[in-house]
Scaffold this active site. Structure first.
Site, short mmCIF file in Angstrom:
data_model
loop_
_atom_site.label_atom_id
_atom_site.label_comp_id
_atom_site.label_asym_id
_atom_site.label_seq_id
_atom_site.Cartn_x
_atom_site.Cartn_y
_atom_site.Cartn_z
N GLU B 88 0.84 -1.22 0.00
CA GLU B 88 0.00 0.00 0.00
C GLU B 88 0.87 1.26 0.00
O GLU B 88 0.56 2.23 -0.68
CB GLU B 88 -0.92 0.02 1.23
N SER B 174 19.53 -8.36 -8.35
CA SER B 174 18.36 -8.28 -9.23
C SER B 174 18.48 -9.24 -10.40
O SER B 174 17.47 -9.64 -10.98
CB SER B 174 18.21 -6.87 -9.79
N HIS B 303 3.55 -9.96 -9.79
CA HIS B 303 5.00 -10.20 -9.79
C HIS B 303 5.70 -9.17 -8.90
O HIS B 303 6.52 -9.49 -8.06
CB HIS B 303 5.56 -10.15 -11.21
#
Lengths: 381, 411
Positions: B88, B174, B303
Site C-alpha cells: 500500500e 536483481s 509479480h
C-alpha cells in the site's frame, strides 16, 4: 566451452593421452610467437620467462594463504592449457586446484560465491575470449557486490588468463578485453608485460580485497626477462594502479600495455637511431589508470602516442587521450597519436592478421608524425 | 569420484552384457528404446497436511515444538501484513517498488525454521520471510524500503533488495539466478572450512531456465557441495506460465539429470516444507551433497508493483489459490487443533502488527537519507584517487551552491 564438439572417440583419446590430441593443445603447440624478442642485457641478472613468473607467483600465494585456490578448465591434471598451473595439483591437491566442468558462467559464478564466503579464488579462463560467457558474474556479481551490500560483501577474486590477439586463431580467439573490463567501476584490471610484472602484479591481485581481471598474453608466456633478486623474493609485490617508465626519454611519450610494451621499446630503439628520444610507459594497470605518471611524462615530452592491440573506439588510448586533454592540454605540441587494432574482427589469414594489429613500424611512424618529422607513405616493413 | 581414466581398461571392459563406463556399468539391450521426455505419471508431491490443516494418514513429518510452530505461524502472518502494508505504501507513492510473497509464506518461513542460523542464505527477492525469521526487525525492513541512513545497504539498492551479514543473508541481486551458482561457491567454502553448515538458495520456476541454474546443479554435484536448492515453482514468471517455461515435469526432474538428490513438496504445506528442508539440510551437511527441493505453490500477488497480473491470468484462478489453498490458514488450523492458537491470539497479533508496521513507516520516512559520502564508498575496499577527487569536487560544489541541494542530506 571450446571442445564442445568432443565425441566419444575424442574423449577416449583424451583419457588415453591427455597430452596429444586435445584441440586447445594442438593449437597451442602450432603457434610461434609473432616476434621473438632477443634482448641483450649487460647485467648478469637471472632470467625467467613469464610462464615461470606466473606459476611461481601462484605457488607462493597458495603456499602463504590456505584460502587461495585455483579453478578452471584443465588447470589440474592437465596443468593448464598453457601450463601456468604446472605442479600445483601435485603440491596442493584437488581441493585447491579444481578441474571444472566446461561452463565459464558456472565456475565464474561459483568462484564469486566462494569469495563472498571467505575464500580467495583464482579463476583461470582458458582464454579471455571465453570470459564472455561469464561476464554477468564478473560485472554484475563480482564488481558490484561490495557496493550493493554497502561493504558487507567483499569479493577477493582474480579472473586470469591469456587475452588479446594470439596468432592464427581468427576472430573469436583474438581480442583484447582491457577496455571492456576497465570501463566497469568495482573491477581492477591489470596487464603484465614482463616476468617482473607477471610476478608482482599477480601476487598483488591475489592479495587484493577487490575483484581483479588479470590479462595475460599467450605470446609472452615463453618470453624470458631478467628479474632482480628482489623480484624473485616471495615477499615481492607491485602496487596496483602504478605505471612503470620502462625507458626514459624527452621528445615523445609512448604508452603501451602487455605485448605492446615490447613493441614500443623496439620502436624507441629505432627512433633513438634517428635522434628521437622516446619515453615508454608500461601501464601495468588499466584500472585504476595511473593518470599522474602519464600526464607528468606528457608535460615533459609534450607529445603522446598511445598503443594498444584492442579496437580503437572507446579504447584504452581514447581514455588516456581524454585524461591528457583534461589535465595537460596546454602542454601538447602535437595532436595525440593513437595506435590500435583495426576496427574489424580479427581475420585469420596471416597477411591480413598482421595488418589488423599494431606493428613496430606503425609506432615509429606515429612518433615521427608527433615530432613533426616527415614520414614516408610506404610501409617500412 | 570413480572416473576411469585408463582408456585401455575402458575398451577391454566393453563386454556383451554391458560397458563399465565412468559412473558405473551401463547394460546393453537389443531393443531401440528412446527415453520419453516426461513420464505419464508425474513425480508425486510430498504433503502431510490436507487443505483443512488435518494430518494425512500415514504422514511422515518432523515433530515441531509448540514454540517453533507458533513462531512459524506468527512470522507467516507478519510477512503477510508486511506485504499488505508496504505494498500500500508503494501504491501511495511513498516508496518506488515492492515485491510481495503472498501465497508463498510457508516456503519462506518454514524453510527458514528448518535451517540453522549458520547456514548461508542466497535469496532471490521473494524470501523476505527468511530474513524475518532470522531476526531482521520490521524497522530494518522499512529503513531499507525508504533508503534512509539506517538502511544497512546505504540506500544503494531498489526496495526489497535486503541483505544482512549478521543474519547470513546475502544481499539480493536483481539478476535472475546468479545467486544459485554463488550458493554453490559458498557451499564449497563451507566444506573447505569443515563448517557444520550448508548454503541455501531460492529461485523461481523462471530462474530454472537460466544457464546459472544448470551450471550450479552440475557443479554442485561434481564438487560435492553442501547446498540446498529451493525452487519456488509458483506457476508464473511475471506473465510467462510454466507451460511456456519448460516442457519437463517441472523442475524436480532436472535434479536427477545432474545427479542431485531431489524432492517435490507441497509449497503451501508449512509442515511438509519444514520436514523436507530439515531432512535436506541433514543430508547436505553430513554427506556433503547438494539437494534440490521443488515447492509447488502459486504467486497469489502480482509479480511486483510494476505488474498487474489480472491482465494475463484469470481472476478466479488467483482467488482459488488465495482462499482455498492459503498456506497461512492451513497452518493456523493445524496449530489451533493442537491447542496452540485461538481467535483471541489471532486478533491481538493482527491489531498489534498493523500498529507496529504503520509506526515503522512513519519513522523510516522521517529519518534523513544517507550522506553524500556514501555515494563513493565501497566501490573498492579503499577508494581510488579518481573517486576521492570526485567526492571532493562534489563537496565543494555543494558548499558553493547550497540552495541547489537538499538541506536534510549530510555531506
Amino acid at each position: 566451452m571450446d571442445y564442445g564438439f568432443c565425441d566419444l572417440l575424442v574423449l577416449v583419446c583424451l583419457i588415453e593421452d591427455p597430452g596429444s590430441k586435445m584441440w586447445g593443445v594442438v593449437r597451442h603447440k602450432s603457434i610461434r610467437p609473432a616476434f621473438s624478442t632477443i634482448r641483450h642485457f649487460s647485467s648478469a641478472a637471472k632470467e625467467i620467462n613469464v610462464r615461470e613468473a606466473l606459476n611461481s607467483a601462484l605457488d607462493e600465494e597458495m603456499s602463504a594463504d590456505p584460502k587461495v585456490f585455483l579453478m578452471g578448465e584443465e588447470v589440474g591434471e592437465y596443468q593448464g592449457a598453457y601450463k601456468i598451473s604446472k605442479g600445483l595439483l601435485e603440491k596442493y591437491g584437488p581441493e585447491r586446484v579444481l578441474d571444472t566442468p566446461i561452463t565459464e558462467a558456472g565456475f565464474a559464478g561459483i568462484g564469486v560465491g566462494a569469495a563472498y564466503y571467505g575464500l580467495r579464488p583464482v579463476v583461470e579462463f582458458m582464454t579471455f575470449n571465453f570470459s564472455m560467457q561469464a561476464i554477468d558474474h564478473i560485472i554484475n556479481s563480482a564488481a558490484k557486490s561490495n557496493y550493493m551490500s554497502a561493504g558487507q560483501i567483499s569479493v577477493p577474486i582474480v579472473f586470469r588468463g591469456p587475452n588479446g590477439a594470439a596468432a592464427g586463431v581468427g576472430a573469436q580467439h583474438s581480442q583484447c578485453y582491457a577496455s571492456w573490463y576497465a570501463s566497469c567501476p568495482g573491477l581492477k584490471v591489470l596487464t603484465p608485460y614482463s616476468s617482473e610484472d607477471a610476478r608482482g602484479l599477480l601476487k598483488a591481485a591475489i592479495r587484493d580485497p577487490d575483484p581483479v581481471v588479470f590479462l595475460e598474453n599467450e605470446l609472452l608466456y615463453g618470453e624470458s626477462f631478467p628479474v632482480s633478486a628482489e623480484a624473485l623474493d616471495s615477499s615481492f609485490c607491485l602496487p596496483i594502479g602504478k605505471a612503470k617508465i620502462e625507458r626514459e626519454g624527452k621528445d615523445v611519450t609512448i604508452t603501451a600495455y602487455s605485448k605492446m610494451v615490447g613493441y614500443a621499446l623496439k620502436a624507441a630503439e629505432t627512433l633513438a637511431k634517428e635522434g628521437i628520444s622516446a619515453e615508454v610507459i608500461n601501464l601495468r594497470s588499466i584500472r585504476p589508470l595511473d593518470r599522474a605518471t602519464i600526464n607528468t611524462s606528457v608535460r615533459k615530452t609534450n607529445r603522446l602516442v598511445t598503443v594498444e592491440e584492442g579496437f580503437p573506439q572507446h579504447g584504452v588510448g581514447a581514455e588516456i587521450c581524454t585524461s591528457v586533454i583534461e589535465e595537460s592540454f596546454g602542454y601538447l605540441d602535437a595532436p595525440v597519436e593513437r595506435i590500435a587494432g583495426a576496427d574489424v574482427p580479427m581475420p585469420y589469414a596471416a597477411n591480413l592478421e598482421r595488418m589488423a594489429v599494431p606493428q613496430i613500424e606503425d609506432i615509429v611512424r606515429a612518433a615521427k608524425r608527433a615530432c613533426h618529422r616527415s614520414v614516408p607513405l610506404a610501409a617500412a616493413a | 569420484m570413480n572416473l576411469n581414466r585408463d582408456g585401455d581398461t575402458l575398451m577391454t571392459l566393453m563386454g556383451t552384457t554391458g560397458i563399465d563406463f565412468p559412473g558405473g556399468t551401463v547394460d546393453f539391450i537389443p531393443e531401440m528404446k528412446f527415453i520419453y521426455g516426461s513420464d505419464k505419471e508425474r513425480i508425486p508431491c510430498y504433503r502431510v497436511l490436507d487443505d483443512n490443516g488435518q494430518p494425512i494418514a500415514d504422514h511422515n513429518f518432523v515433530q515441531v515444538s509448540e514454540e517453533v510452530a507458533v513462531k512459524m505461524y506468527t512470522d507467516m502472518v507478519t510477512l503477510r501484513s508486511m506485504d499488505t502494508i508496504f505494498y500500500e505504501a508503494q501504491r501511495q507513492g511513498r516508496i518506488s517498488f515492492y515485491v510481495t510473497a503472498i501465497g508463498e509464506e510457508a516456503i519462506n518461513v518454514a524453510s527458514a525454521a528448518a535451517l540453522a542460523m549458520d547456514d548461508v542464505v542466497f535469496p532471490q527477492y521473494r524470501e523476505a520471510g527468511v530474513l524475518l525469521w532470522r531476526g531482521f526487525t520490521l524497522q530494518e525492513f522499512a529503513n531499507q524500503l525508504f533508503s534512509n541512513k539506517y538502511d544497512n545497504g546505504k540506500g544503494r539498492q531498489m526496495p526489497a533488495h535486503y541483505g544482512s551479514n549478521k543474519h547470513n543473508y546475502v544481499t539480493i541481486a536483481s539478476t535472475i539466478a546468479t545467486q544459485i551458482s554463488h550458493a554453490v561457491g559458498a557451499a564449497y567454502s563451507l566444506k573447505m572450512d569443515k563448517k557444520d553448515a550448508c548454503a541455501v538458495t531460492y529461485f523461481g520456476d523462471g530462474g530454472s531456465s537460466e544457464g546459472d541454474f544448470h551450471a550450479a546443479l552440475n557443479f554442485a554435484a561434481v564438487m560435492e557441495a553442501p547446498v540446498i536448492f529451493i525452487c519456488r515453482n509458483n506457476g508464473w514468471a511475471i506473465s510467462t506460465p510454466i507451460s511456456d517455461q519448460f516442457r519437463s515435469d517441472g523442475v524436480v526432474v532436472k535434479g536427477q539429470a545432474y545427479g542431485v538428490r531431489s524432492i517435490r513438496v507441497d509449497g503451501n504445506d508449512a509442515l511438509a516444507i519444514f520436514s523436507a528442508v530439515q531432512a535436506a539440510r541433514k543430508m547436505a551437511v553430513t554427506e556433503d551433497r547438494p539437494i534440490l527441493i521443488e515447492a509447488l505453490t502459486y504467486r497469489v500477488g502480482h509479480h511486483s508493483t510494476s505488474d498487474d497480473s489480472t491482465k494475463y491470468r484469470p481472476a478466479n484462478e488467483i482467488e482459488w489459490w488465495r482462499v482455498a489453498r492459503d498456506p497461512v490458514a492451513r497452518f493456523r488450523k493445524w496449530i489451533e487443533n493442537n491447542g496452540w492458537w485461538n481467535d483471541r491470539a489471532e486478533s491481538e497479533l493482527i491489531n498489534n502488527l498493523r500498529q507496529r508496521l504503520l509506526h515503522t513507516i512513519q519513522v523510516a520516512e522521517s529519518v534523513e537519507k544517507p550522506p553524500l559520502a556514501d555515494a563513493f564508498s565501497d566501490v573498492y575496499d579503499i577508494p581510488p584517487s579518481n573517486l576521492r577527487e570526485q567526492e571532493q569536487w562534489l563537496k565543494e560544489i555543494v558548499k558553493e551552491q547550497p540552495q541547489e541541494y537538499p538541506a536534510n542530506i549530510s555531506v
